[in-house]
Structure formats: C-alpha cells, structure tokens
Design a protein around this motif. Structure first.
Motif, PDB file in Angstrom:
ATOM      1  N   ARG A 245       0.783  -1.203  -0.119  1.00  0.00           N
ATOM      2  CA  ARG A 245      -0.026   0.047   0.053  1.00  0.00           C
ATOM      3  C   ARG A 245       0.895   1.276  -0.077  1.00  0.00           C
ATOM      4  NH1 ARG A 245      -2.345   3.543   3.616  1.00  0.00           N
ATOM      5  NH2 ARG A 245      -4.556   4.241   3.235  1.00  0.00           N
ATOM      6  N   PRO A 246       1.883   1.554   0.793  1.00  0.00           N
ATOM      7  CA  PRO A 246       2.439   2.632   0.810  1.00  0.00           C
ATOM      8  C   PRO A 246       3.326   2.999  -0.582  1.00  0.00           C
ATOM      9  CG  PRO A 246       3.104   1.568   2.950  1.00  0.00           C
ATOM     10  CD  PRO A 246       2.167   0.545   2.001  1.00  0.00           C
ATOM     11  N   GLN A 247       3.880   1.843  -1.017  1.00  0.00           N
ATOM     12  CA  GLN A 247       4.832   2.055  -2.150  1.00  0.00           C
ATOM     13  C   GLN A 247       3.689   2.323  -3.453  1.00  0.00           C
ATOM     14  OE1 GLN A 247       6.981  -1.438  -3.289  1.00  0.00           O
ATOM     15  NE2 GLN A 247       7.430  -0.419  -5.357  1.00  0.00           N
ATOM     16  N   LEU A 248       2.578   1.618  -3.425  1.00  0.00           N
ATOM     17  CA  LEU A 248       1.478   1.893  -4.508  1.00  0.00           C
ATOM     18  C   LEU A 248       1.047   3.314  -4.511  1.00  0.00           C
ATOM     19  CD1 LEU A 248      -1.627  -0.366  -5.335  1.00  0.00           C
ATOM     20  CD2 LEU A 248      -1.967   1.932  -4.863  1.00  0.00           C
ATOM     21  N   ILE A 249       1.005   3.965  -3.305  1.00  0.00           N
ATOM     22  CA  ILE A 249       0.460   5.317  -3.212  1.00  0.00           C
ATOM     23  C   ILE A 249       1.337   6.258  -3.762  1.00  0.00           C
ATOM     24  CG2 ILE A 249      -0.245   7.100  -1.656  1.00  0.00           C
ATOM     25  CD1 ILE A 249      -1.880   4.873   0.033  1.00  0.00           C
ATOM     26  N   GLU A 250       2.764   6.026  -3.131  1.00  0.00           N
ATOM     27  CA  GLU A 250       3.817   6.802  -3.450  1.00  0.00           C
ATOM     28  C   GLU A 250       4.133   6.721  -5.115  1.00  0.00           C
ATOM     29  OE1 GLU A 250       8.611   6.918  -2.953  1.00  0.00           O
ATOM     30  OE2 GLU A 250       7.417   5.864  -1.571  1.00  0.00           O
ATOM     31  N   THR A 251       3.890   5.638  -5.671  1.00  0.00           N
ATOM     32  CA  THR A 251       4.261   5.582  -7.131  1.00  0.00           C
ATOM     33  C   THR A 251       3.289   6.218  -7.794  1.00  0.00           C
ATOM     34  OG1 THR A 251       5.382   3.511  -6.908  1.00  0.00           O
ATOM     35  CG2 THR A 251       4.521   4.146  -9.065  1.00  0.00           C
ATOM     36  N   ALA A 252       1.775   6.114  -7.398  1.00  0.00           N
ATOM     37  CA  ALA A 252       0.764   6.886  -8.155  1.00  0.00           C
ATOM     38  C   ALA A 252       0.880   8.317  -8.039  1.00  0.00           C
ATOM     39  CB  ALA A 252      -0.505   6.101  -7.475  1.00  0.00           C
ATOM     40  N   MET A 253       1.469   8.728  -6.969  1.00  0.00           N
ATOM     41  CA  MET A 253       1.385  10.305  -6.501  1.00  0.00           C
ATOM     42  C   MET A 253       2.663  10.763  -7.590  1.00  0.00           C
ATOM     43  SD  MET A 253      -0.658  11.832  -4.511  1.00  0.00           S
ATOM     44  CE  MET A 253       0.222  13.037  -4.262  1.00  0.00           C
ATOM     45  N   ARG A 254       3.618   9.800  -7.657  1.00  0.00           N
ATOM     46  CA  ARG A 254       4.769  10.339  -8.677  1.00  0.00           C
ATOM     47  C   ARG A 254       4.414  10.129 -10.247  1.00  0.00           C
ATOM     48  NH1 ARG A 254       7.979   6.760  -8.048  1.00  0.00           N
ATOM     49  NH2 ARG A 254       7.622   5.396  -9.654  1.00  0.00           N
ATOM     50  N   ARG A 255       3.651   9.120 -10.633  1.00  0.00           N
ATOM     51  CA  ARG A 255       3.247   9.128 -11.894  1.00  0.00           C
ATOM     52  C   ARG A 255       2.172  10.197 -12.226  1.00  0.00           C
ATOM     53  NH1 ARG A 255       2.858   2.611 -12.727  1.00  0.00           N
ATOM     54  NH2 ARG A 255       5.363   2.355 -12.250  1.00  0.00           N
ATOM     55  N   LEU A 256       1.113  10.536 -11.189  1.00  0.00           N
ATOM     56  CA  LEU A 256       0.003  11.683 -11.414  1.00  0.00           C
ATOM     57  C   LEU A 256       0.750  12.932 -11.588  1.00  0.00           C
ATOM     58  CD1 LEU A 256      -2.963  12.020 -11.273  1.00  0.00           C
ATOM     59  CD2 LEU A 256      -2.621  12.767  -8.941  1.00  0.00           C
ATOM     60  N   ALA A 257       1.868  13.202 -11.190  1.00  0.00           N
ATOM     61  CA  ALA A 257       2.568  14.611 -11.393  1.00  0.00           C
ATOM     62  C   ALA A 257       3.139  14.391 -12.800  1.00  0.00           C
ATOM     63  CB  ALA A 257       3.485  14.850 -10.471  1.00  0.00           C
ATOM     64  N   GLU A 258       3.575  13.242 -13.173  1.00  0.00           N
ATOM     65  CA  GLU A 258       4.098  13.219 -14.607  1.00  0.00           C
ATOM     66  C   GLU A 258       2.950  13.375 -15.557  1.00  0.00           C
ATOM     67  OE1 GLU A 258       5.847   9.432 -14.444  1.00  0.00           O
ATOM     68  OE2 GLU A 258       7.653  10.271 -13.289  1.00  0.00           O
ATOM     69  N   THR A 259       1.953  12.791 -15.329  1.00  0.00           N
ATOM     70  CA  THR A 259       0.672  12.815 -16.440  1.00  0.00           C
ATOM     71  C   THR A 259      -0.374  14.054 -16.397  1.00  0.00           C
ATOM     72  OG1 THR A 259      -0.543  11.424 -14.838  1.00  0.00           O
ATOM     73  CG2 THR A 259       0.682  10.242 -16.606  1.00  0.00           C
ATOM     74  N   VAL A 260      -0.130  14.654 -15.196  1.00  0.00           N
ATOM     75  CA  VAL A 260      -1.147  15.776 -14.880  1.00  0.00           C
ATOM     76  C   VAL A 260      -0.254  16.944 -14.369  1.00  0.00           C
ATOM     77  CG1 VAL A 260      -3.232  16.782 -14.049  1.00  0.00           C
ATOM     78  CG2 VAL A 260      -3.024  14.195 -14.517  1.00  0.00           C
ATOM     79  N   PRO A 261       0.316  17.644 -15.315  1.00  0.00           N
ATOM     80  CA  PRO A 261       1.269  18.824 -14.794  1.00  0.00           C
ATOM     81  C   PRO A 261       0.711  19.710 -13.871  1.00  0.00           C
ATOM     82  CG  PRO A 261       1.215  18.575 -17.186  1.00  0.00           C
ATOM     83  CD  PRO A 261       0.357  17.662 -16.662  1.00  0.00           C
ATOM     84  N   ALA A 262      -0.643  19.906 -13.700  1.00  0.00           N
ATOM     85  CA  ALA A 262      -0.944  20.876 -12.707  1.00  0.00           C
ATOM     86  C   ALA A 262      -0.788  20.156 -11.195  1.00  0.00           C
ATOM     87  CB  ALA A 262      -2.456  20.960 -12.809  1.00  0.00           C
ATOM     88  N   VAL A 263      -0.783  18.974 -11.192  1.00  0.00           N
ATOM     89  CA  VAL A 263      -0.527  18.436  -9.790  1.00  0.00           C
ATOM     90  C   VAL A 263       0.887  18.778  -9.188  1.00  0.00           C
ATOM     91  CG1 VAL A 263      -0.048  16.354  -8.512  1.00  0.00           C
ATOM     92  CG2 VAL A 263      -1.625  16.186 -10.285  1.00  0.00           C
ATOM     93  N   ARG A 264       1.719  19.466 -10.098  1.00  0.00           N
ATOM     94  CA  ARG A 264       2.918  19.823  -9.502  1.00  0.00           C
ATOM     95  C   ARG A 264       2.953  21.256  -8.663  1.00  0.00           C
ATOM     96  NH1 ARG A 264       6.164  18.902 -15.418  1.00  0.00           N
ATOM     97  NH2 ARG A 264       5.679  16.620 -15.492  1.00  0.00           N
ATOM     98  N   ASP A 265       1.677  21.985  -9.026  1.00  0.00           N
ATOM     99  CA  ASP A 265       1.334  23.318  -8.435  1.00  0.00           C
ATOM    100  C   ASP A 265       0.737  22.967  -7.321  1.00  0.00           C
ATOM    101  OD1 ASP A 265       3.093  24.550 -10.074  1.00  0.00           O
ATOM    102  OD2 ASP A 265       1.217  24.446 -11.771  1.00  0.00           O
ATOM    103  N   TYR A 266       0.250  21.828  -6.944  1.00  0.00           N
ATOM    104  CA  TYR A 266      -0.751  21.597  -5.648  1.00  0.00           C
ATOM    105  C   TYR A 266       0.141  22.080  -4.303  1.00  0.00           C
ATOM    106  CZ  TYR A 266      -4.130  18.644  -7.942  1.00  0.00           C
ATOM    107  OH  TYR A 266      -5.013  18.195  -8.617  1.00  0.00           O
TER     108      TYR A 266
END
Length: 346
Positions: A245-266
């Motif tokens: 679970r921790p690794q899954l969430i961490e990886t999802a957050m990182r990939r989300l920032a890569e695919t949705v640039p707006a996340v970088r400004d959260y």
C-alpha cells in the motif's frame, strides 16, 4: 402521566427540518429541549432515537457529501446529536432483566453514533450494556470479554474497509466462546458479509438487532467455516495489496504529477488530500478482494464520483487515479478486473 396521543410526530417534515437546523447551528440546548419535549408529550423514545436523531444524522452525512456542509459543521452536528441522545436516554429508567451484552465498533470504525443508538435501545429492552465506543482494538475487546463474561457481543461496522478487522474480531470472540451479532452498512446489504465472516447472527437495523436478541438468542452456532471458499478471505492478491500500500500510493502520486502537470502546483493540503484519495482506493479495493465481492469497490467509486462532482472536480480525475493504481497491479487478475469494471461504470 401521558394519557392522550402525542400532538407532534418525529415524521413531520417541518419538525425534522427544524431539528436539522438546530443541530446544524450547533444549538445543543435547543435540540435537547425539542427532543425532551417530544418525550414529555408521549412520543416513544425509540422513535426519537432512531427516526429523529438517527434520521437527522443520515441527512447530515448527505449534506457533507454534497458539499453543502463543511467537515467542521458535520462534526459539530454529530456532537449535538450525541448530546441529545444522552439527554433522552437519561430520562429513561429500565432495570436489566435479560443479560449482559458488549457493544463495540470494530477497530478503525469511527462512526459511533449508530452503535450508541443501539446501546440505548438494548438498555430499554432490559439488557445490561457495556458500550465500548468507536474503534475498539481487537485485543482490548477480548480482554474486556474475559473480564466481564457477557452473553453476547454486538459489533458495528459502517465502512467496508474495516471488514478484515471485523473478521479478526468475530473470530476472536467466537474463540472466547461468546456469540456475535453483527450490523452496520459495512457488512453489506442485509449484512450479507456478516455470515461470510463467521458472525452467529446479523441485523440490518438497530430495531432488528433488538428483536433478534430478545426472541432468537442464543442462535444456533455458526458454521466453523464460511459457506464461501476460504481462499477469498485474505488471498494472495489481498495480501500483496495491503503490504505494498505505501509504495503503491507513492508511485501513483509520482506518476500523477508526470501525467497531470497541474499536480506539480498543488499546495500541501491538496497533495495530502490526493494521497488520502489514493489510500481510499487501495483500502476499498483490498476489502473487495478480501470478501471476493467487486460490488464493494464499484459502490465506492460511484459514491466518490458523486462527491467529486458536487465539489466541481471532474470524474476524469478519479478515472486517472484508478488507471495509475491498475497499472501497478497488472499481475493480479481479480484486482485489475475490478478496477476495469469501475472504470467502465464511470
């Protein structure tokens, strides 16, 4: 003594709306006075507890889900409802005549008001009730059982993500020789997962629990093993998902920032909320895998989509999150099939 029929009813929409306004405004005194005046008029305490207090609490949750009330207002209203319930219960005098029952919310379950309402209904029906409150760790529950030796345990679970812990608690209670009655939305429609997890009996409502405990208790012993294949309870896919679970969430957050640039400004708050959302996805998927029931996850994603829509967040954001989780679980067919079904439904 009341000799005539009550002049008011808890089912009156205007009265219900007035009470909602009182709890929503944090008016503890006004809400208590209204409930106690109904009791004085002869309105049954059970109706006040279940229909007025419990019904209003359901509306409070709906108002939060549709973004009409903030979390803070929802918490404040819940606190008022709890105080009103205590005030009404404090007016009742019923001597125990049946037996002793321990009532608790399973570990991690913080929705304590429904269980508290059940506790008061059971007291009215002549039970001596040990109400342990919200989120009771399994070992603490078992210690209490050994110390008090109750005739029954009532377990409340309102959210399906707590089903694995509910299973552990039920198993431990039965090992201690004490039968379990289970209830709450977390056990599914008609509490259908309760039997799978080994409960001796279940009840869909607080009133039904009171009736079952009064008329059909103790029940015939539950089977030693659930009717469904045992491998759906904590199989390899479930175990992998929980451990990773921790690794899954961490990886999802990182990939989300890569695919949705707006996340970088959260900001920090937005990032924390997004991480919590991924955590909910993982937890509901795990519960779904644990009992072998995809509908648990489908109900969660449908509900989440409604909450996001009310907050003007596009459903595509949820879909993106589900895909990021699915991409990490490609070696697990049940998990990926459930995620695909949810994406298709959305």
């Amino acid at each position: 003594m009341i000799t005539s029929a009550p002049t008011r009813s808890v089912h009156d929409p205007d009265l219900a709306e007035h009470y909602l306004h009182l709890v929503g405004d944090g008016d503890e005194q006004g809400a208590c006075e209204l409930a106690l005046s109904l009791l004085d008029e002869g309105v049954p305490a059970q109706q006040i507890m279940v229909d007025l207090i419990g019904g209003t609490q359901g509306r409070v949750g709906e108002l939060w889900a549709t973004n009409q009330w903030s979390v803070a207002r929802e918490h404040a209203a819940t606190a008022v409802n709890e105080r009103v319930l205590a005030a009404v219960a404090g007016q009742l005098r019923t001597l125990p005549r049946r037996g002793r029952i321990t009532l608790a919310c399973v570990d991690g379950e913080w929705h304590g008001l429904p269980a508290r309402i059940l506790a008061e209904l059971l007291r009215m029906d002549g039970w001596r009730v040990d109400f342990l409150g919200a989120s009771v760790p399994g070992p603490h529950l078992i210690t209490h059982l050994h110390q008090t030796g109750p005739d029954a345990v009532a377990l409340s679970c309102m959210i399906p993500t707590r089903l694995p812990r509910a299973h552990a608690a039920i198993t431990a209670c039965r090992a201690a020789g004490i039968p379990v009655i289970a209830g709450g939305r977390g056990f599914g429609p008609g509490s259908r997962y309760a039997e799978l997890l080994g409960a001796d009996a279940w009840a869909a409502t607080a009133e039904e629990a009171v009736t079952r405990l009064a008329s059909a208790w103790p029940p015939p012993p539950a089977p030693e093993f659930p009717a469904h294949p045992a491998d759906v309870l904590g199989d390899e896919e479930y175990t992998h998902l929980v451990r990773s679970r921790p690794q899954l969430i961490e990886t999802a957050m990182r990939r989300l920032a890569e695919t949705v640039p707006a996340v970088r400004d959260y900001d920090e708050q937005q990032l924390e909320a997004t991480m919590e959302d991924f955590g909910h996805i993982a937890d509901f998927l795990a519960a779904s895998l644990y009992v072998g029931e995809p509908q648990i996850f489908l109900d969660f994603t449908a509900w989440t989509a409604g909450v996001l829509t009310s907050r003007e967040v596009p459903v595509s954001a949820l879909q993106a999150g589900l895909r990021l989780v699915r991409d990490q679980l490609i070696d697990f067919p049940n998990a990926t099939a459930t995620l695909t079904r949810a994406l298709t439904a959305l």
